[in-house]
Write a protein that holds these residues in place. Structure first.
Motif, PDB file in Angstrom:
ATOM      1  N   PHE A 147      48.825  34.923  48.459  1.00  0.00           N
ATOM      2  CA  PHE A 147      48.336  36.048  47.434  1.00  0.00           C
ATOM      3  C   PHE A 147      47.739  36.165  46.383  1.00  0.00           C
ATOM      4  O   PHE A 147      47.028  37.115  45.758  1.00  0.00           O
ATOM      5  CB  PHE A 147      49.668  36.617  48.160  1.00  0.00           C
ATOM      6  CG  PHE A 147      48.867  38.885  47.921  1.00  0.00           C
ATOM      7  CD1 PHE A 147      48.153  39.766  48.934  1.00  0.00           C
ATOM      8  CD2 PHE A 147      49.452  39.558  46.266  1.00  0.00           C
ATOM      9  CE1 PHE A 147      47.895  40.648  48.508  1.00  0.00           C
ATOM     10  CE2 PHE A 147      49.291  40.779  46.607  1.00  0.00           C
ATOM     11  CZ  PHE A 147      48.000  41.224  47.329  1.00  0.00           C
ATOM     12  N   THR A 150      44.223  34.704  45.486  1.00  0.00           N
ATOM     13  CA  THR A 150      43.602  34.774  46.353  1.00  0.00           C
ATOM     14  C   THR A 150      43.073  36.834  45.744  1.00  0.00           C
ATOM     15  O   THR A 150      41.739  37.132  45.594  1.00  0.00           O
ATOM     16  CB  THR A 150      43.684  35.686  48.074  1.00  0.00           C
ATOM     17  OG1 THR A 150      43.637  34.289  48.517  1.00  0.00           O
ATOM     18  CG2 THR A 150      42.816  36.124  48.565  1.00  0.00           C
ATOM     19  N   ASN A 151      43.855  37.527  45.278  1.00  0.00           N
ATOM     20  CA  ASN A 151      43.801  39.102  44.934  1.00  0.00           C
ATOM     21  C   ASN A 151      44.197  38.533  43.250  1.00  0.00           C
ATOM     22  O   ASN A 151      44.337  39.941  43.050  1.00  0.00           O
ATOM     23  CB  ASN A 151      44.903  39.612  45.425  1.00  0.00           C
ATOM     24  CG  ASN A 151      44.612  39.443  47.122  1.00  0.00           C
ATOM     25  OD1 ASN A 151      43.444  40.251  47.150  1.00  0.00           O
ATOM     26  ND2 ASN A 151      45.737  38.864  47.831  1.00  0.00           N
ATOM     27  N   GLN A 199      40.742  39.695  49.159  1.00  0.00           N
ATOM     28  CA  GLN A 199      41.578  40.424  50.362  1.00  0.00           C
ATOM     29  C   GLN A 199      40.945  40.680  51.485  1.00  0.00           C
ATOM     30  O   GLN A 199      41.207  39.210  52.888  1.00  0.00           O
ATOM     31  CB  GLN A 199      43.135  40.539  50.754  1.00  0.00           C
ATOM     32  CG  GLN A 199      44.176  40.906  51.679  1.00  0.00           C
ATOM     33  CD  GLN A 199      44.956  39.760  51.360  1.00  0.00           C
ATOM     34  OE1 GLN A 199      45.256  38.836  50.597  1.00  0.00           O
ATOM     35  NE2 GLN A 199      44.523  38.382  52.993  1.00  0.00           N
TER      36      GLN A 199
END
Length: 285
Positions: A147, A150-151, A199
């Motif tokens: 996470f 990715t973000n 996401q």
């Protein structure tokens, strides 16, 4: 539904079959002329780019993610606190415009990072352009990122927007807040969709174990659908850059928005679009 810019045949022949990830399988994959992997973590360029992910970059992403989440929660409660039912229609229109803005912003950033610049540029090269180069060589690498990775960058972009909104809520009178509530709704939804863009992008490359609510949003084109985004991954990756909802991809393609910008920039600077992207794609063992 509008006919896609790329045909089904072109998409199958020139993009990685992500339901068989990193297998480099395609209609042309069993030809004798294929001597090196076209996509996936086996590609030399993809391996070099993945190795450039640094501890400093990781630290920046962690700070941005946690800061952004804290501001999201704060702004959400402030919006709920000041919400009035008589402003619901205005708030919905403003929120819709915020989503459109986020989609266009995702396309603009995606196009700029895909098309111009080099991984060798100071500061922004390895930190911000590297993931775009890696993604074209190994599209499913994003599904293997956690996470934070990715973000992190999208949350970083959303932090100043959300911080501005929180400042206005905390320093203005109730009357002033009510007068600007449409703007607050616009800024909040724009910020949320900006933050969640990568996401959503990751989900468009994920072919297993997606929650039903994500599949519902994709199938109804509320967020970027998998089949829609695959059009972008037909080499040389020159179209369908918007990756939040993808709503603007077809109209922007029809008016030749991105190619027109590229012609102007190449004329003024002499730089060829996607030259660095092509350099990494041609790396072989």
């Amino acid at each position: 539904m509008k006919t896609p810019i790329k045909t089904d045949q072109e998409i199958l022949e020139n993009s990685m079959l992500e339901d068989d990830p990193n297998g480099n399988s395609s209609i042309k994959s069993n030809t004798a002329e294929k001597t090196s992997p076209r996509w996936g973590p086996q590609h030399k360029g993809a391996q070099e780019l993945a190795n450039l992910y640094s501890p400093g970059k990781r630290a920046q992403e962690i700070i941005c993610v946690y800061s952004c989440i804290a501001l999201m929660v704060l702004d959400f409660f402030l919006i709920i606190k000041h919400f009035r039912t008589e402003r619901i229609s205005v708030a919905f229109v403003a929120a819709f415009c915020g989503i459109i803005t986020a989609d266009f912003g995702s396309g603009l950033v995606h196009w700029a990072a895909d098309t111009w610049g080099s991984v060798d540029l100071p500061i922004i090269g390895k930190a911000f352009l590297r993931p775009f180069r890696e993604h074209h060589l190994d599209p499913t690498s994003i599904t293997r990122h956690d996470f934070i990775e990715t973000n992190g960058d999208n949350f970083m972009v959303a932090v100043p927007l959300l911080a501005t909104l929180a400042y206005k809520f905390l320093t203005r009178s109730n009357h002033e807040i009510q007068q600007d509530f449409a703007w607050s709704a616009y800024l909040f939804l724009c910020s949320i969709f900006v933050a969640m863009t990568n996401q959503i992008h990751k989900w468009s490359h994920t072919y297993w174990a997606l929650p039903r609510w994500v599949l519902f949003l994709q199938e109804n084109h509320i967020i970027l659908p998998r089949r829609h985004h695959r059009i972008h991954h037909v080499a040389p990756h020159e179209t369908y850059f918007c990756i939040t909802t993808g709503w603007l991809n077809w109209p922007l393609e029809k008016i030749r928005f991105w190619p027109s910008l590229e012609i102007v920039i190449e004329y003024l600077t002499g730089y060829k679009p996607r030259a660095d992207d092509m350099k990494w794609a041609q790396k072989v063992d």
